[in-house]
Design an enzyme around this catalytic site. Structure first.
Site, PDB file in Angstrom:
ATOM      1  N   ARG A   1      11.724  38.079 -30.783  1.00 54.47           N
ATOM      2  CA  ARG A   1      12.941  38.347 -29.979  1.00 54.47           C
ATOM      3  C   ARG A   1      13.845  39.119 -30.689  1.00 54.47           C
ATOM      4  O   ARG A   1      14.486  39.833 -30.256  1.00 54.47           O
ATOM      5  CB  ARG A   1      13.244  37.169 -29.416  1.00 54.47           C
TER       6      ARG A   1
ATOM      7  N   HIS B   1      -6.909  27.045 -39.790  1.00 58.16           N
ATOM      8  CA  HIS B   1      -7.240  27.580 -41.042  1.00 58.16           C
ATOM      9  C   HIS B   1      -8.060  26.965 -42.107  1.00 58.16           C
ATOM     10  O   HIS B   1      -8.496  27.179 -43.251  1.00 58.16           O
ATOM     11  CB  HIS B   1      -6.038  28.152 -41.651  1.00 58.16           C
TER      12      HIS B   1
ATOM     13  N   GLU C   1       0.781  17.560 -50.301  1.00 47.36           N
ATOM     14  CA  GLU C   1       1.805  18.485 -50.451  1.00 47.36           C
ATOM     15  C   GLU C   1       2.974  18.119 -51.189  1.00 47.36           C
ATOM     16  O   GLU C   1       3.323  17.012 -50.903  1.00 47.36           O
ATOM     17  CB  GLU C   1       2.094  19.255 -48.978  1.00 47.36           C
TER      18      GLU C   1
ATOM     19  N   HIS D   1      -6.745  19.657 -38.848  1.00 51.98           N
ATOM     20  CA  HIS D   1      -7.318  20.001 -40.261  1.00 51.98           C
ATOM     21  C   HIS D   1      -8.050  18.650 -40.650  1.00 51.98           C
ATOM     22  O   HIS D   1      -9.434  19.081 -41.130  1.00 51.98           O
ATOM     23  CB  HIS D   1      -6.246  20.132 -41.578  1.00 51.98           C
TER      24      HIS D   1
HETATM   25  C1  BG6 Z   1      -0.329  23.849 -41.486  1.00 52.14           C
HETATM   26  C2  BG6 Z   1       0.669  22.703 -41.418  1.00 52.14           C
HETATM   27  O1  BG6 Z   1      -1.260  23.823 -40.591  1.00 52.14           O
HETATM   28  O2  BG6 Z   1      -0.856  23.688 -42.675  1.00 52.14           O
HETATM   29  C3  BG6 Z   1       1.808  22.809 -42.413  1.00 52.14           C
HETATM   30  O3  BG6 Z   1       1.483  23.128 -40.204  1.00 52.14           O
HETATM   31  C4  BG6 Z   1       1.212  22.437 -43.850  1.00 52.14           C
HETATM   32  O4  BG6 Z   1       2.712  21.805 -42.284  1.00 52.14           O
HETATM   33  C5  BG6 Z   1       0.024  23.684 -43.813  1.00 52.14           C
HETATM   34  O5  BG6 Z   1       1.963  22.681 -44.762  1.00 52.14           O
HETATM   35  C6  BG6 Z   1      -0.950  23.238 -45.121  1.00 52.14           C
HETATM   36  O6  BG6 Z   1      -1.805  24.242 -45.471  1.00 52.14           O
HETATM   37  P1  BG6 Z   1      -2.285  24.763 -46.735  1.00 52.14           P
HETATM   38  O7  BG6 Z   1      -3.359  25.647 -46.392  1.00 52.14           O
HETATM   39  O8  BG6 Z   1      -1.180  25.262 -47.522  1.00 52.14           O
HETATM   40  O9  BG6 Z   1      -2.937  23.570 -47.207  1.00 52.14           O
END
Ligand code: BG6
Length: 481
Positions: free
Chosen positions: A46, A171, A209, A233
């Protein structure tokens, strides 16, 4: 090799994911010569800016140094921007005209927005007939916030894009070590005969993390760790560890096997959630040597959203019956580490004297990040005289040392897979549904319990109840191994 020319359209183009992951991923592929000249990356949001303004934002995000910095200008020439509101008509005709300039490009629409907007965006793409021909849509996780909302989204997207055009991205499936799990399990005769309840004591998966939620608090507070990390994940990692050998690597062969795992997860609901799950929320503490605020301070509000979850589940099938899978993830933990630990059972009988020391069980540790690699912990004799003393040492394979190249980011692989039309590493609709079907009763049980998540100090391994969850079974988390 180059892929076919494409237009990658990123809805949420000024957002965190675009700046931190998507544009850098495309830039790296550009530097490697994989992006055809005729291709474009089009940011949509936007915000009222233009191509030049967006290019400057992205230049900062790329933060390229050394020889790569010289390629930034050439890359940015392929980057464009259009300001649009998914809920308003203005600007859509202009955007459709931009797309019409390259009729032969594969069109990839990446929806990196709140899932609330998926339906509006797809509807408008459909009414401008941008879904026709070689068009694909990529949906960022989490898809919805429960089974019902995921179904609504999938139904609505499905009105515009058919299943073969729909790429639900996770991912984690693009991470090298995760793909390596396929090679390791199915390319070696060594593991598969041992890969079952007879020989495996338990599996543990940690995705830790050090970051807090930072400027994503508004999204995160509606999600929480179970929706943000576990439902997608971590369950995908469970699938890769636990699935039966697929007949081939064809997209559906792999996804059929993953689906069976998801459907075999032992349910957790109000009857056992208190026993099998731990939720936590970080308080002020320290991260990477600095004092950091607690979650509630960052949010500026009250909240019962969990920033940590640990749980114990099982896969109720012949291969895995009785083998616990311990899963945990959290923000503001002491280190950034993601790993899968497969812990084998002990030998049936020890022939060694007590003075030799204990035999430690074999463990296979797959390190997803950082320092991607595989370690197999073995018991050996400590070399030299002094009697037979047992030691526990790893056979250690670091990808960086073995191959001397840095690992490509997961998004690099996955974005090009979408252009190529290969959905193997993407979630099929039924997988997403099965994952919600398992997660929903946990979320309901937590909501009904009325309990708040347990506090933990930033920079620690979560609430002590998480340690108790595994230790009461006589096992321990693999911290720092
Ligand atoms: C994302 C989450 O899908 O994955 C985030 O929404 C998280 O909260 C991230 O920090 C972690 O990804 P990676 O690749 O850094 O382990």
């Amino acid at each position: 090799p180059q892929v076919q020319s494409f237009d990658l359209v990123i809805f949420g183009g000024t957002g965190d994911l675009a700046a931190r992951k998507l544009l850098p991923a495309m830039f790296h592929r550009f530097v490697d010569g994989q992006i055809p000249e005729n291709s474009r990356i089009i940011g949509i949001a936007r915000e009222a800016t233009d191509d030049a303004g967006y290019r400057e934002q992205m230049r900062k995000a790329l933060n390229a140094e050394g020889p790569k910095a010289e390629k930034v200008d050439a890359f940015l020439k392929q980057v464009f921007y259009r300001s649009l509101d998914a809920r308003k008509d203005a600007g859509w005709d202009d955007f459709a005209a931009l797309m019409a300039e390259r009729p032969d490009n594969v069109r990839v629409f990446y929806l990196s927005t709140s899932p609330d907007l998926f339906i509006d965006i797809c509807t408008r793409l459909g009414s401008h007939r941008l879904n026709e021909g070689a068009s694909r849509v990529v949906l960022e996780k989490p898809i919805g916030r429960d089974l019902q909302s995921a179904n609504q989204i999938n139904d609505a997207v499905g009105q515009v894009f058919n299943e073969s055009q729909t790429y639900r991205i996770d991912h984690y499936l693009g991470k090298e070590t995760v793909q390596n799990l396929l090679a390791l399990r199915f390319g070696n005769a060594l593991f598969e005969p041992l890969w079952n309840a007879e020989h495996i004591d338990h599996v543990q998966i940690t995705v830790a993390e050090t970051l807090g939620v930072g400027n994503r608090a508004a999204y995160y507070n509606r999600a929480g760790a179970l929706r943000d990390m576990v439902q997608n994940h971590i369950l995908q990692l469970v699938c890769m560890v636990a699935m039966e050998p697929p007949a081939s690597l064809s997209p559906d062969a792999v996804r059929d096997e993953k689906l069976k795992v998801l459907r075999s997860l032992r349910p957790i609901d109000a009857s056992n959630a208190a026993h099998l799950t731990v939720r936590g929320q970080y308080r002020a503490g320290a991260a990477e040597g600095q004092g950091v605020p607690g979650y509630l301070e960052e949010l500026g509000d009250k909240s019962d959203t969990e920033t940590f979850v640990a749980l114990k589940t099982e896969i109720a099938n012949w291969r895995w019956a009785g083998v616990p899978f311990y899963l945990r993830t959290g923000k503001r933990l002491p280190e950034r580490v993601s790993e899968i630990v497969v812990a084998f059972k002990s030998v049936p009988h020890s022939i060694f004297d007590a003075s030799a020391g204990a035999i430690a069980n074999n463990r296979l540790v797959l390190r997803l990040q950082p320092d991607e690699g595989v370690k197999l912990w073995l018991t050996i004799k400590h070399p030299g005289p002094g009697g037979l003393r047992l030691r526990h040492v790893p056979l250690d394979m670091s990808f960086a040392e073995a191959f001397g190249v840095s690992q490509p980011d997961a998004y690099e692989r996955l974005l090009l897979d979408v252009v190529r039309g290969n959905p193997t590493l993407f979630m099929r609709r039924d997988e997403v549904e099965a994952a919600w079907l398992w997660a929903d009763p946990i979320l309901d049980a937590w909501a009904c319990s009325g309990e708040s998540p347990k506090p933990y100090t930033a920079g620690t391994w979560g609430p002590s109840a998480s340690v108790a969850l595994i230790e009461r079974d006589g096992r321990t988390w693999n911290d720092g191994g």
